[in-house]
Scaffold this motif. Structure first.
Motif: not given
Length: 172
Positions: A111-120, A122-128, A168-172
């Motif tokens: 659970l914590a690892r998934r939360g860290i991944e979601r936080f990363a 949101r903070s860093l973006g999909g490519a990073a 494709g095109e990434i749409i936010r």
């Protein structure tokens, strides 16, 4: 607009301390003050021992991922969860100890690892995030129906063909 969560820290810290005191009083009434203090001391000593072990284990898994040329994000997130759990164990208090133990057992780490991944993400973006954690789950919008492309991380590995790339095109 997202709220700044750090604005709640001045309110959360005294509430957390009050909750820790109330739980300590309740536990000391249930098992005795001496046993409660001894239990807190055991939690703290175990936390210090685990802090060193989790740090070394996390560093080794990071080095192994770097040597094998694979994204180290999962190992880093897993070791961050373990280090957080060990750090919470070092803090005096039963609430922080219980949360620390939860972060040290496998379901809590997941659970914590998934939360860290979601936080990363949101903070860093999909490519990073893809560079850190490997292929991500992506939702592709093509007209009215929604196509969901899921890259299963367990199916990837040596000797397996990667999934086809979708342009494709990434749409936010």
């Amino acid at each position: 607009m997202r709220r700044n969560r750090l604005a709640y820290v001045p309110l959360a810290v005294p509430l957390w301390a009050l909750a820790e005191i109330l739980v300590f009083v309740a536990v000391s009434h249930a098992i005795g003050a001496g046993w409660a203090v001894l239990l807190l001391a055991v939690f703290t000593l175990a936390g210090f021992a685990l802090l060193r072990r989790e740090g070394i284990k996390g560093w080794r898994s990071f080095q192994e991922a770097a040597r094998e040329n694979r994204p180290p994000g999962a190992e880093v997130a897993n070791s961050l969860a373990g280090l957080g759990g060990a750090l919470l164990l070092t803090m005096p208090g039963f609430l922080s100890g219980v949360i620390g133990v939860f972060l040290l057992v496998p379901p809590g780490r997941v659970l914590a690892r998934r939360g860290i991944e979601r936080f990363a993400e949101r903070s860093l973006g999909g490519a990073a995030t893809s560079d850190l954690f490997g292929p991500r789950k992506v939702r592709v919008h093509s007209g009215a129906p929604v196509t969901v492309v899921v890259v299963d991380e367990e199916q990837q590995g040596p000797g397996r063909t990667p999934p086809p790339a979708i342009e494709g095109e990434i749409i936010r």
